[in-house]
Design a protein around this motif. Sequence first.
Motif, PDB file in Angstrom:
ATOM      1  N   GLY A 113       0.788  -1.230   0.000  1.00  0.00           N
ATOM      2  CA  GLY A 113       0.000   0.000   0.000  1.00  0.00           C
ATOM      3  C   GLY A 113       0.822   1.282   0.000  1.00  0.00           C
ATOM      4  N   SER A 114       2.132   1.182   0.071  1.00  0.00           N
ATOM      5  CA  SER A 114       2.963   2.386   0.045  1.00  0.00           C
ATOM      6  C   SER A 114       3.022   2.948  -1.379  1.00  0.00           C
ATOM      7  CB  SER A 114       4.367   2.070   0.566  1.00  0.00           C
ATOM      8  OG  SER A 114       5.061   1.201  -0.312  1.00  0.00           O
ATOM      9  N   PRO A 115       3.422   4.213  -1.520  1.00  0.00           N
ATOM     10  CA  PRO A 115       3.510   4.803  -2.861  1.00  0.00           C
ATOM     11  C   PRO A 115       4.546   4.087  -3.733  1.00  0.00           C
ATOM     12  CG  PRO A 115       3.596   6.508  -1.169  1.00  0.00           C
ATOM     13  CD  PRO A 115       3.717   5.188  -0.467  1.00  0.00           C
ATOM     14  N   ILE A 116       4.249   3.991  -5.016  1.00  0.00           N
ATOM     15  CA  ILE A 116       5.183   3.395  -5.974  1.00  0.00           C
ATOM     16  C   ILE A 116       6.291   4.406  -6.239  1.00  0.00           C
ATOM     17  CG2 ILE A 116       5.463   2.603  -8.359  1.00  0.00           C
ATOM     18  CD1 ILE A 116       2.560   1.522  -8.165  1.00  0.00           C
ATOM     19  N   ARG A 117       7.530   3.957  -6.087  1.00  0.00           N
ATOM     20  CA  ARG A 117       8.687   4.829  -6.319  1.00  0.00           C
ATOM     21  C   ARG A 117       9.092   4.813  -7.791  1.00  0.00           C
ATOM     22  NH1 ARG A 117      12.668   3.193  -1.290  1.00  0.00           N
ATOM     23  NH2 ARG A 117      11.182   3.670   0.379  1.00  0.00           N
ATOM     24  N   GLN A 118       9.200   3.603  -8.338  1.00  0.00           N
ATOM     25  CA  GLN A 118       9.612   3.448  -9.742  1.00  0.00           C
ATOM     26  C   GLN A 118       9.111   2.106 -10.257  1.00  0.00           C
ATOM     27  OE1 GLN A 118      13.767   4.144 -10.448  1.00  0.00           O
ATOM     28  NE2 GLN A 118      13.751   2.969 -12.332  1.00  0.00           N
ATOM     29  N   MET A 119       8.546   2.104 -11.431  1.00  0.00           N
ATOM     30  CA  MET A 119       8.088   0.854 -12.035  1.00  0.00           C
ATOM     31  C   MET A 119       9.290  -0.043 -12.338  1.00  0.00           C
ATOM     32  SD  MET A 119       4.917   0.534 -12.246  1.00  0.00           S
ATOM     33  CE  MET A 119       3.354   1.330 -12.383  1.00  0.00           C
ATOM     34  N   PRO A 120       9.111  -1.341 -12.181  1.00  0.00           N
ATOM     35  CA  PRO A 120      10.211  -2.276 -12.459  1.00  0.00           C
ATOM     36  C   PRO A 120      10.628  -2.225 -13.931  1.00  0.00           C
ATOM     37  CG  PRO A 120       8.433  -3.363 -11.258  1.00  0.00           C
ATOM     38  CD  PRO A 120       7.924  -2.023 -11.665  1.00  0.00           C
ATOM     39  N   THR A 121      11.886  -2.551 -14.169  1.00  0.00           N
ATOM     40  CA  THR A 121      12.355  -2.684 -15.550  1.00  0.00           C
ATOM     41  C   THR A 121      12.214  -4.120 -16.028  1.00  0.00           C
ATOM     42  OG1 THR A 121      14.623  -2.964 -14.750  1.00  0.00           O
ATOM     43  CG2 THR A 121      13.960  -0.742 -15.419  1.00  0.00           C
ATOM     44  N   ASN A 122      12.178  -5.063 -15.089  1.00  0.00           N
ATOM     45  CA  ASN A 122      11.991  -6.476 -15.415  1.00  0.00           C
ATOM     46  C   ASN A 122      10.743  -6.984 -14.703  1.00  0.00           C
ATOM     47  OD1 ASN A 122      14.394  -6.941 -16.987  1.00  0.00           O
ATOM     48  ND2 ASN A 122      15.522  -6.694 -15.084  1.00  0.00           N
ATOM     49  N   TRP A 123       9.850  -7.578 -15.471  1.00  0.00           N
ATOM     50  CA  TRP A 123       8.588  -8.076 -14.929  1.00  0.00           C
ATOM     51  C   TRP A 123       8.547  -9.592 -15.017  1.00  0.00           C
ATOM     52  CZ3 TRP A 123       5.053  -4.772 -12.808  1.00  0.00           C
ATOM     53  CH2 TRP A 123       5.170  -3.419 -13.125  1.00  0.00           C
ATOM     54  N   GLN A 124       7.832 -10.201 -14.083  1.00  0.00           N
ATOM     55  CA  GLN A 124       7.482 -11.617 -14.139  1.00  0.00           C
ATOM     56  C   GLN A 124       6.001 -11.680 -14.526  1.00  0.00           C
ATOM     57  OE1 GLN A 124       9.676 -14.217 -13.500  1.00  0.00           O
ATOM     58  NE2 GLN A 124      11.203 -12.601 -13.412  1.00  0.00           N
ATOM     59  N   ARG A 125       5.589 -12.779 -15.111  1.00  0.00           N
ATOM     60  CA  ARG A 125       4.195 -12.932 -15.515  1.00  0.00           C
ATOM     61  C   ARG A 125       3.589 -14.129 -14.801  1.00  0.00           C
ATOM     62  NH1 ARG A 125       2.600 -14.483 -21.580  1.00  0.00           N
ATOM     63  NH2 ARG A 125       4.107 -16.060 -21.005  1.00  0.00           N
ATOM     64  N   PHE A 126       2.352 -13.955 -14.380  1.00  0.00           N
ATOM     65  CA  PHE A 126       1.600 -15.041 -13.743  1.00  0.00           C
ATOM     66  C   PHE A 126       0.286 -15.206 -14.478  1.00  0.00           C
ATOM     67  CE2 PHE A 126      -1.680 -16.343 -10.636  1.00  0.00           C
ATOM     68  CZ  PHE A 126      -1.196 -17.613 -10.376  1.00  0.00           C
ATOM     69  N   ILE A 127       0.011 -16.426 -14.919  1.00  0.00           N
ATOM     70  CA  ILE A 127      -1.261 -16.738 -15.570  1.00  0.00           C
ATOM     71  C   ILE A 127      -1.917 -17.822 -14.729  1.00  0.00           C
ATOM     72  CG2 ILE A 127      -2.393 -17.612 -17.651  1.00  0.00           C
ATOM     73  CD1 ILE A 127       0.039 -16.563 -19.221  1.00  0.00           C
TER      74      ILE A 127
END
Length: 88
Positions: A70-84
């Motif tokens: 719930g804290s503020p987002i500082r910076q979006m990740p440069t590498n993402w994982q995916r979950f399906i």
Amino acid sequence: MKDQLTHCTVRLIDEDGSFELRVEESASAPVTSRVPTELYGPDTDGVQISVLLHVVQGRCQEIEVYKIDGSPIRQMPTNWQRFIPGPD
């Protein structure tokens, strides 16, 4: 879903970057759950940021962005994982 997302308008709905989708494509997305996919990755403080695609009655409706503590987002990740999610 790809065609729906190619032809849509968006509206920002919160300070984390979540947005509402208004799709113009009439073809229904063949999904079995409201959230058919999720991306996740760490913020600079190591806390997970999640991005969820919401599909309602075959139509892409929202992309929800949030940090799990719930804290503020500082910076979006440069590498993402995916979950399906699979069948229950």
